[in-house]
Design an enzyme around this catalytic site. Structure first.
Site, PDB file in Angstrom:
ATOM      1  N   SER A 403       0.562  -1.619   0.050  1.00 15.28           N
ATOM      2  CA  SER A 403       0.227  -0.076   0.393  1.00 15.28           C
ATOM      3  C   SER A 403       0.966   0.974   0.235  1.00 15.28           C
ATOM      4  CB  SER A 403      -0.653   0.280   1.352  1.00 15.28           C
ATOM      5  OG  SER A 403      -1.122  -1.274   1.593  1.00 15.28           O
ATOM      6  N   HIS A 424      -0.651  -2.836  -7.340  1.00 14.14           N
ATOM      7  CA  HIS A 424      -1.901  -2.202  -5.900  1.00 14.14           C
ATOM      8  C   HIS A 424      -3.533  -2.421  -6.048  1.00 14.14           C
ATOM      9  CE1 HIS A 424      -2.514   0.984  -2.387  1.00 14.14           C
ATOM     10  NE2 HIS A 424      -2.644  -0.399  -2.060  1.00 14.14           N
ATOM     11  N   GLU A 436      -3.731   0.388  -9.059  1.00  8.00           N
ATOM     12  CA  GLU A 436      -2.259   0.913  -8.732  1.00  8.00           C
ATOM     13  C   GLU A 436      -1.117   0.084  -9.974  1.00  8.00           C
ATOM     14  OE1 GLU A 436      -2.564   5.312  -6.517  1.00  8.00           O
ATOM     15  OE2 GLU A 436      -2.016   2.856  -5.763  1.00  8.00           O
ATOM     16  N   ASN A 474      -3.524   6.898  -1.994  1.00 14.10           N
ATOM     17  CA  ASN A 474      -2.498   7.250  -0.695  1.00 14.10           C
ATOM     18  C   ASN A 474      -1.987   7.774  -0.118  1.00 14.10           C
ATOM     19  OD1 ASN A 474      -5.030   4.573   0.214  1.00 14.10           O
ATOM     20  ND2 ASN A 474      -2.798   2.985   0.475  1.00 14.10           N
TER      21      ASN A 474
HETATM   22  P1  NAI Z   1      -3.411 -10.373   6.226  1.00  9.30           P
HETATM   23  O1  NAI Z   1      -3.465 -10.094   7.320  1.00  9.30           O
HETATM   24  O2  NAI Z   1      -5.261 -10.065   6.066  1.00  9.30           O
HETATM   25  O3  NAI Z   1      -3.291 -10.987   5.013  1.00  9.30           O
HETATM   26  C1  NAI Z   1      -1.599 -11.116   5.580  1.00  9.30           C
HETATM   27  C2  NAI Z   1      -1.285 -12.591   5.017  1.00  9.30           C
HETATM   28  O4  NAI Z   1       0.122 -12.862   4.929  1.00  9.30           O
HETATM   29  C3  NAI Z   1      -1.682 -14.127   6.055  1.00  9.30           C
HETATM   30  O5  NAI Z   1      -2.240 -14.583   5.457  1.00  9.30           O
HETATM   31  C4  NAI Z   1      -0.573 -14.179   6.587  1.00  9.30           C
HETATM   32  O6  NAI Z   1      -0.146 -15.063   7.117  1.00  9.30           O
HETATM   33  C5  NAI Z   1       0.549 -13.835   5.233  1.00  9.30           C
HETATM   34  N1  NAI Z   1       2.288 -13.838   5.659  1.00  9.30           N
HETATM   35  C6  NAI Z   1       2.727 -13.120   6.208  1.00  9.30           C
HETATM   36  N2  NAI Z   1       3.354 -13.196   6.305  1.00  9.30           N
HETATM   37  C7  NAI Z   1       3.886 -14.481   5.029  1.00  9.30           C
HETATM   38  C8  NAI Z   1       5.120 -14.861   4.723  1.00  9.30           C
HETATM   39  N3  NAI Z   1       6.500 -14.217   4.495  1.00  9.30           N
HETATM   40  N4  NAI Z   1       4.959 -15.357   3.931  1.00  9.30           N
HETATM   41  C9  NAI Z   1       3.700 -16.132   3.661  1.00  9.30           C
HETATM   42  N5  NAI Z   1       2.779 -15.544   3.615  1.00  9.30           N
HETATM   43  C10 NAI Z   1       2.970 -14.778   4.940  1.00  9.30           C
HETATM   44  O7  NAI Z   1      -3.104  -8.672   5.266  1.00  9.30           O
HETATM   45  P2  NAI Z   1      -3.971  -7.911   3.833  1.00  9.30           P
HETATM   46  O8  NAI Z   1      -4.881  -7.019   4.712  1.00  9.30           O
HETATM   47  O9  NAI Z   1      -4.537  -9.414   3.453  1.00  9.30           O
HETATM   48  O10 NAI Z   1      -2.777  -7.101   3.111  1.00  9.30           O
HETATM   49  C11 NAI Z   1      -1.776  -7.710   2.967  1.00  9.30           C
HETATM   50  C12 NAI Z   1      -1.009  -6.596   1.607  1.00  9.30           C
HETATM   51  O11 NAI Z   1      -1.823  -5.679   0.624  1.00  9.30           O
HETATM   52  C13 NAI Z   1      -0.453  -5.279   2.345  1.00  9.30           C
HETATM   53  O12 NAI Z   1       1.008  -5.269   1.946  1.00  9.30           O
HETATM   54  C14 NAI Z   1      -1.317  -4.416   2.485  1.00  9.30           C
HETATM   55  O13 NAI Z   1      -0.846  -3.449   2.562  1.00  9.30           O
HETATM   56  C15 NAI Z   1      -2.023  -4.145   1.938  1.00  9.30           C
HETATM   57  N6  NAI Z   1      -3.077  -4.292   0.963  1.00  9.30           N
HETATM   58  C16 NAI Z   1      -4.969  -3.770   2.121  1.00  9.30           C
HETATM   59  C17 NAI Z   1      -5.510  -3.063   2.101  1.00  9.30           C
HETATM   60  C18 NAI Z   1      -6.542  -4.158   2.455  1.00  9.30           C
HETATM   61  O14 NAI Z   1      -7.599  -2.933   2.917  1.00  9.30           O
HETATM   62  N7  NAI Z   1      -5.913  -4.673   3.926  1.00  9.30           N
HETATM   63  C19 NAI Z   1      -5.421  -2.739   0.229  1.00  9.30           C
HETATM   64  C20 NAI Z   1      -4.030  -2.935  -0.469  1.00  9.30           C
HETATM   65  C21 NAI Z   1      -3.700  -3.377  -0.060  1.00  9.30           C
END
Ligand code: NAI
Length: 680
Positions: A403, A424, A436, A474
């Site tokens: 993000s 993104h 993005e 953002n």
């Molecule tokens: P989340 O916490 O729901 O999911 C992250 C997942 O990644 C978890 O299932 C975790 O087990 C896994 N994970 C962590 N470290 C890992 C590794 N080393 N190897 C493999 N898997 C691993 O997080 P979310 O919300 O899905 O965010 C993920 C990315 O997306 C972040 O970079 C966030 O900034 C970005 N993002 C999030 C948005 C949102 O609204 N939640 C919107 C746009 C981007």
């Protein structure tokens, strides 16, 4: 003879070809040409009927939208349709490709309609801030009744040939060559069959009321929706000529409304955003298998989007439970789609069958595109990309869904930064249109072109952005949120700010949004970036204090608002007290902020940030900012976007408003040069 219309005699039928590539948009030359052809049809005694057909791939896919912002040149479309109706010989519309807007109205002005299998018809005017202005609201209810016509006109939906045949909008679907079928149909018609002479199908008042309520709800109560409903309804009560005149008058007024200008601006901006001259001639990588790393909120949403786009997907995690949860979420999504009747079971099965999940990173070796969606932490992402670099095949495109983080720093943890980009997505990733596509310092054109191509294949709106903190969206959202926090100190409470912005058209104000996404995300980010803070900037400590109190938003039952167990939110005096204290500690006096002051400060802060993004080259096109906000951040489409707003205000007035904002915000407000942003 017009340059955009030609005729050919086929037996006793005059075939009239509309030839205005690429989409046969209705134009002055098209209108003139059709009119002349109808005169020929009337005046040549041996001709018995006419067929109106599009040359090329389509009938008229819509009017030339650029015309709508200016005075219309004659003949206008109603005059062309009137000529068809007055002509004593039947005219059949032969429809293929798209017959939309004025194109569809022209077809409704004909005596019959024959369509090809690939046809879609519809009236998108309301989605462009207007109502149909050439009889669409009057002729359609005579075929399908008032409730259905309200739905068609207000939603602007595109109806395929089979659906159009079922409700009688088409008289036939061509079983062979469209022109041949239509000519045969026309030759055998035997007389006129004008829709204007037909009565409007009777409808139940309750049914009309239900269609009306649904349309108003979906159309967010915009004036064009209400006007369209009224127009469809008066088809049943007014004499047809009066009704047509009245419809035209409403159309003429609405096409010059703010909503119409704003929606046309977005229409053109979205088309512009898809053009990338710098990528011309660059072949994107062939993608068949997409690996998604991280099965959380975003990873599972991205996986669904990729499956919906027809890709095979492998979901990769480090944690078995998270992988299982993510996989179940995806399967659950498809089951729900089937049970809601949105997707056929066979198709849902096909998509789930295209999904694999794995804890073994070696599977990355088969992927053509890897999309990383793990925690938003640079060290974690770098570690993941080191692994990806180890396993991914040469030439695979490697993307991060970060993000805010630095895509170059992520790329630097691989041996192939040219293959690395940001992709993104927005939450929920299978629903939100915006992607993005982040151009890193070393990203190759092939990698960027692949990002764009994949986003298009997912039917999303890709916007190219440079690699800078928060990219386009953002960055602007941060400026927006900061401005709203300042307004808390200046005298407005969260509910007042939220309500002002909701009245402006956002589905939810910034404090409602903050509570929903959780206050801790921004809190952690503020802590991580504390060393970068401008010491001169007004720092609003209210969100930190809320977090210190454990008020992290909805998930903790309280944030800017209090939440009942059922999720209902209410204003919380504790928060108001905390805000009053924070204000008096800084020696600030509470001012009265009117709704319009709140909205203006928000828009000004967005515009200023947009001008910075443009001057820094993070965005290369001002209008992309509006595309990003409308498609990813819930900015009301009918308001066009901050850049649209700024252009309407004009440079001088805007500079004046901006200097007043600078006084309020304080010395840390970095006023940008707005001239480039305002240049069209
Ligand atoms: P989340 O916490 O729901 O999911 C992250 C997942 O990644 C978890 O299932 C975790 O087990 C896994 N994970 C962590 N470290 C890992 C590794 N080393 N190897 C493999 N898997 C691993 O997080 P979310 O919300 O899905 O965010 C993920 C990315 O997306 C972040 O970079 C966030 O900034 C970005 N993002 C999030 C948005 C949102 O609204 N939640 C919107 C746009 C981007």
């Amino acid at each position: 003879m017009s340059t955009q219309v030609r005729t050919e005699r086929i037996g006793d039928v005059l075939a009239i070809f509309i030839d205005n590539p690429p989409v046969n948009a209705g134009s002055l030359a098209v209108r003139q040409g059709v009119l002349e052809a109808i005169e020929t049809l009337s005046s040549v005694p041996s001709l018995v009927a006419g067929v109106l057909i599009g040359a090329g791939n389509t009938f008229i896919a819509g009017s030339d939208l650029r015309e709508f912002g200016q005075p219309l040149e004659r003949p206008e479309l109603p005059a062309v349709i009137a000529a068809i109706e007055t002509c004593e010989k039947p005219v059949v519309a032969a429809l293929h490709g798209a017959a939309l807007g004025g194109g569809f109205e022209l077809a409704l002005g004909c005596d019959a309609r024959v369509g090809s299998q690939n046809l879609v018809v519809g009236l998108p005017e309301v989605t462009l801030g207007m109502i149909p202005g050439a009889g669409g609201t009057q002729r359609l209810p005579r075929l399908i009744g008032i409730p259905a016509a309200i739905e068609w006109v207000c939603s602007g939906k595109r109806v395929p040939a089979s659906g159009a045949l079922k409700v009688g909008v088409l008289d036939a679907i061509a079983d062979g060559d469209l022109l041949e079928c239509a000519v045969r149909f026309a030759a055998n018609m035997g007389g006129k069959r004008r829709l204007r002479d037909m009565p409007v199908t009777e409808a139940d008042t309750a049914e009309i009321a239900a269609a009306e309520a649904a349309a108003l709800r979906q159309g967010k109560g915009r004036p064009q929706v209400a006007a369209a409903i009224e127009a469809v309804k008066f088809s049943a009560t007014l004499p047809v000529d009066d009704a047509l005149t009245k419809e035209r008058a409403v159309f003429t007024e609405l096409r010059m409304s703010n909503d119409a200008f704003a929606l046309r601006h977005l229409f053109f901006s979205e088309r512009e955003a898809l053009k990338h001259p710098e990528l011309r001639g660059v072949d994107p990588a062939e993608i068949s298998l997409v690996a998604v790393i991280g099965a959380g909120t975003m990873g599972s949403g991205i996986a669904i989007a990729a499956l919906d786009g027809g890709f095979r997907v492998v979901l990769v995690e480090r944690d078995a439970q998270a992988l299982n949860r993510g996989t179940e979420r995806i399967k659950g999504h498809y089951e729900a789609q089937v049970s809601k009747g949105k997707l056929a079971k066979a198709e849902a099965d096909k998509r789930t069958a295209a999904l694999e999940s794995s804890l073994e990173w070696a599977v990355l070796g088969q992927a053509d595109l890897v999309i990383e969606a793990v925690f938003e932490d640079l060290a974690v992402k770098q570690e993941v990309f080191t692994q990806v670099d180890h396993f991914a095949k040469p030439g695979a495109i490697l993307a991060s869904n970060t993000s805010y983080l630095d895509v170059d720093a992520i790329a630097a943890s691989t041996s192939r930064p040219a293959d690395v980009i940001g992709l993104h997505f927005f939450s929920p990733a299978n629903v939100m249109k915006l992607v993005e596509v982040v151009r890193g310092r070393s990203s190759s054109k092939r990698a960027i072109a692949t990002g764009v191509a994949v986003a298009k294949r997912l039917r999303k709106m890709p916007v190219l952005t440079g690699n800078a903190f928060g990219f386009i969206g953002n960055r602007i959202y941060a400026a927006y949120r900061y401005q709203c926090e300042l307004m808390l100190e200046d005298g407005a409470y969260p509910n007042q700010i939220d309500s002002a912005l909701e009245k402006f058209g956002f589905a939810m104000g910034p404090f409602g949004v903050a509570d929903m996404s959780g206050l801790d995300i921004a809190w952690r980010m503020r802590q991580a970036r504390a060393h970068l803070r401008d010491p001169e900037a007004r720092y609003v400590s209210i969100p930190d204090r809320l977090c210190d109190m454990g008020r992290l938003g909805r998930k903790s039952g309280a944030g800017y608002y209090a939440y009942e167990t059922g999720g209902r939110k209410s204003v919380d005096q504790v928060v108001h007290q905390l805000i009053d204290e924070a204000r008096s500690q800084k020696g600030l006096a509470a001012q009265t902020l009117k709704d319009e002051d709140i909205v203006e400060r928000v828009l000004l802060s967005m515009v200023n940030e947009a001008a910075h993004l443009l001057s820094e080259g993070v965005t290369t096109r001002a209008s992309d900012v509006d595309v990003v906000l409308a498609n990813g951040y819930g900015f009301p489409r009918w308001q066009g976007g901050p850049v649209f707003w700024a252009r309407r205000v004009g440079l001088d007035a805007l500079n004046e408003k901006m200097s007043r904002l600078k006084q309020v915000v304080g010395p840390a407000f970095k006023a940008a040069d707005l001239s480039a942003l305002l240049a069209d």
